[in-house]
Design an enzyme around this catalytic site. Structure first.
Site, PDB file in Angstrom:
ATOM      1  N   HIS A   1       0.809  -1.224   0.000  1.00 11.62           N
ATOM      2  CA  HIS A   1       0.000   0.000   0.000  1.00 11.62           C
ATOM      3  C   HIS A   1       0.842   1.273   0.000  1.00 11.62           C
ATOM      4  CE1 HIS A   1      -3.051  -2.843   0.542  1.00 11.62           C
ATOM      5  NE2 HIS A   1      -3.838  -2.252   1.391  1.00 11.62           N
TER       6      HIS A   1
ATOM      7  N   HIS B   1     -14.764  -5.687   0.147  1.00 11.15           N
ATOM      8  CA  HIS B   1     -13.966  -4.499   0.499  1.00 11.15           C
ATOM      9  C   HIS B   1     -13.418  -3.922  -0.794  1.00 11.15           C
ATOM     10  CE1 HIS B   1     -10.956  -1.980   2.270  1.00 11.15           C
ATOM     11  NE2 HIS B   1      -9.968  -2.850   2.285  1.00 11.15           N
TER      12      HIS B   1
ATOM     13  N   GLU C   1     -10.914  -1.798  -1.437  1.00 14.31           N
ATOM     14  CA  GLU C   1      -9.542  -1.324  -1.646  1.00 14.31           C
ATOM     15  C   GLU C   1      -8.950  -2.070  -2.854  1.00 14.31           C
ATOM     16  OE1 GLU C   1      -7.145  -1.027   1.888  1.00 14.31           O
ATOM     17  OE2 GLU C   1      -5.829   0.420   0.880  1.00 14.31           O
TER      18      GLU C   1
ATOM     19  N   ASP D   1      -6.244  -3.521  -3.739  1.00 11.84           N
ATOM     20  CA  ASP D   1      -5.530  -4.804  -3.739  1.00 11.84           C
ATOM     21  C   ASP D   1      -6.505  -5.973  -3.904  1.00 11.84           C
ATOM     22  OD1 ASP D   1      -6.351  -3.929  -1.209  1.00 11.84           O
ATOM     23  OD2 ASP D   1      -4.876  -5.147  -0.145  1.00 11.84           O
TER      24      ASP D   1
ATOM     25  N   HIS E   1     -11.117  -2.522   7.792  1.00 15.45           N
ATOM     26  CA  HIS E   1     -10.501  -1.292   8.238  1.00 15.45           C
ATOM     27  C   HIS E   1     -10.952  -0.074   7.425  1.00 15.45           C
ATOM     28  CE1 HIS E   1      -7.146  -0.870   5.067  1.00 15.45           C
ATOM     29  NE2 HIS E   1      -7.863  -1.908   4.688  1.00 15.45           N
TER      30      HIS E   1
ATOM     31  N   ASP F   1      -9.735  -8.336   4.810  1.00 16.40           N
ATOM     32  CA  ASP F   1      -8.417  -8.006   5.389  1.00 16.40           C
ATOM     33  C   ASP F   1      -8.229  -8.574   6.801  1.00 16.40           C
ATOM     34  OD1 ASP F   1      -7.151  -6.601   3.350  1.00 16.40           O
ATOM     35  OD2 ASP F   1      -8.068  -4.714   3.907  1.00 16.40           O
TER      36      ASP F   1
ATOM     37  N   TYR G   1       0.936  -7.050  10.116  1.00 18.31           N
ATOM     38  CA  TYR G   1      -0.277  -6.620   9.400  1.00 18.31           C
ATOM     39  C   TYR G   1      -1.186  -5.832  10.336  1.00 18.31           C
ATOM     40  CZ  TYR G   1      -3.915  -6.584   5.944  1.00 18.31           C
ATOM     41  OH  TYR G   1      -4.825  -6.151   5.029  1.00 18.31           O
TER      42      TYR G   1
ATOM     43  N   HIS H   1      -5.651 -11.965   2.508  1.00 20.88           N
ATOM     44  CA  HIS H   1      -4.188 -11.962   2.406  1.00 20.88           C
ATOM     45  C   HIS H   1      -3.640 -13.135   3.210  1.00 20.88           C
ATOM     46  CE1 HIS H   1      -3.915  -7.932   0.673  1.00 20.88           C
ATOM     47  NE2 HIS H   1      -4.703  -7.481   1.616  1.00 20.88           N
TER      48      HIS H   1
HETATM   49 FE1  FEO Z   1      -7.734  -2.951   2.782  1.00 21.92          FE
HETATM   50 FE2  FEO Z   1      -6.161  -5.701   1.617  1.00 21.92          FE
HETATM   51  O1  FEO Z   1      -7.011  -4.045   1.511  1.00 21.92           O
END
Ligand code: FEO
Length: 402
Positions: free
Chosen positions: A24, A79, A81, A83, A148, A167, A195, A226
């Site tokens: 990130h 989510h 984001e 990624d 998050h 996440d 993390y 992840h």
């Molecule tokens: Fe909040 Fe793995 O992205």
């Protein structure tokens, strides 16, 4: 590239990013990361989450081993984001799902990234507790706002007893193993802490609210977006317990000493501070901010409740790496109970006072005055630095025992 069946009719179809070490853009991921996506083969063929930009072909290739991607019916976006959803447009174009499920808040972030594309997408916002039937499987959605991001949610499949946790419970690990119990590395716990303390930490109050909800579910597998999947009662309980410990941040009798240095005088003070800590019952981790990325320092703080910081005075202020590290730490809001400041100087000597004020503003208890040493610390300067370490040790021990 195959799909891996992780439970009957449920497959991992993610991407392992071995060379992604700059997570990130602000946190190091020294052993890479994975973007996990999951496919449920039921009457309604369902994909849960996608992958990072440039990794969509891997997902589609894995998926194609189980099903023609155009047969996907549902897509769940836990989510937004990038990624996880950076390949969303590519996947939607290829799969043409009948429905895309996401949280209400995700509509905003989805529009932010895909305003034009999503005009034709069959998006349906869902609320906490809402469920959909895929045939043999049910998916129950649970919003986890600020865990998050405001758009975050998790998806639970009661028949398979799997929590698709996005996440949450993730770690940046790139490897060939998919499950915690298969992993041969000895760094799993470090990667979990890394993390959590760099991504999730500010939202610990939300974690503590979410954990009882998670524990009320019958879960045999936690499948994050992840890293490694936790399966079996022991590993599921273990990762939940780790999360509770990290979110609570109960007093830990350990200190982190960070410093920058020009001509090694402040480094000498840092070593003396460390001795003062260690020889008075508080183990310490000594970290140069030049040699240690700020995310590694945050990971070290996972085990510490004291932070002592040092910088020589430079241009009437603090050296920049030290200040940037402190700014990063402050933003993540770790529970640091006790602290202290020190630094060498040649002419004006403002740095330790500035650092002390910075720590004070972070609501950290400061049992000792800042320590300053002109030019070389000498015996007296080192004694003062040692006394600073001893003072912080005494204050921290009192808190840990209190
Ligand atoms: Fe909040 Fe793995 O992205």
């Amino acid at each position: 590239m195959n799909a891996l069946e992780i439970s009957k009719d449920i497959y991992w179809v993610g991407h392992v990013d071995y060379d992604h070490h700059d997570f990130h853009g602000y946190s190091k991921s020294p052993v890479g990361t994975t973007y996990n996506a999951y496919f449920i083969n039921d009457e309604k063929k369902t994909l849960i989450d996608t992958v990072a930009p440039g990794c969509g072909c891997t997902l589609l290739c894995r998926l194609a081993h189980v099903i023609n991607p155009v047969k996907i019916d549902y897509l769940v976006v836990n989510h937004m984001e990038l990624d996880h959803e950076g390949s969303l447009a590519q996947i939607v174009e290829k799969c043409r799902p009948e429905k895309i499920f996401c949280s209400q808040m995700a509509l905003t972030s989805m529009a932010g990234y895909y305003r034009e594309e999503m005009k034709n997408w069959p998006v349906q916002a869902v609320k906490s507790g809402e469920s959909i039937s895929l045939g043999k499987h049910t998916l129950v959605f649970q919003e986890t706002r600020m865990l998050h991001w405001p758009d975050s949610m998790v998806t639970y499949c009661p028949e398979a007893k799997i929590l698709f946790s996005q996440d949450a419970f993730g770690q940046n690990i790139a490897c060939t193993e998919r499950f915690v119990d298969e992993y041969k590395g000895n760094d799993f716990l470090t990667r979990v802490k890394e993390y959590y303390f760099n991504i999730v930490l500010p939202y610990s109050p939300q974690v503590l609210k979410a954990l009882p909800v998670v524990e009320s579910l019958d879960i045999e597998m936690i499948a994050p977006d992840h890293g490694l999947i936790s399966r079996g009662a022991r590993d599921v309980k273990s990762i939940i317990d780790m999360y509770r410990t990290m979110a609570e941040q109960k007093p830990r009798q350990r200190a982190v000493v960070i410093y920058d240095t020009m001509w090694h005088s402040t480094e000498q003070l840092a070593r003396a501070v460390c001795s003062g800590l260690e020889e008075n019952g508080v183990p310490a981790t000594l970290m140069s901010v030049k040699e240690n990325h700020h995310s590694a320092i945050m990971t070290a703080l996972a085990d510490a409740s004291a932070l002592v910081v040092g910088s020589p005075t430079h241009n009437n202020g603090v050296l920049p790496y030290l200040m940037s590290t402190l700014t990063y730490i402050k933003g993540l809001r770790p529970k640091i109970l006790v602290g202290g400041a020190f630094g060498s100087y040649g002419w004006s000597g403002e740095s330790p006072k500035i650092l002390q004020k910075f720590l004070e503003d972070m609501k950290i208890e400061l049992p000792c005055a800042p320590v300053r040493a002109q030019w070389r610390p000498g015996h007296d300067g080192l004694k003062e630095a040692y006394a600073l370490g001893a003072g912080v040790a005494a204050a921290l021990k009192a808190k840990c025992q209190g």
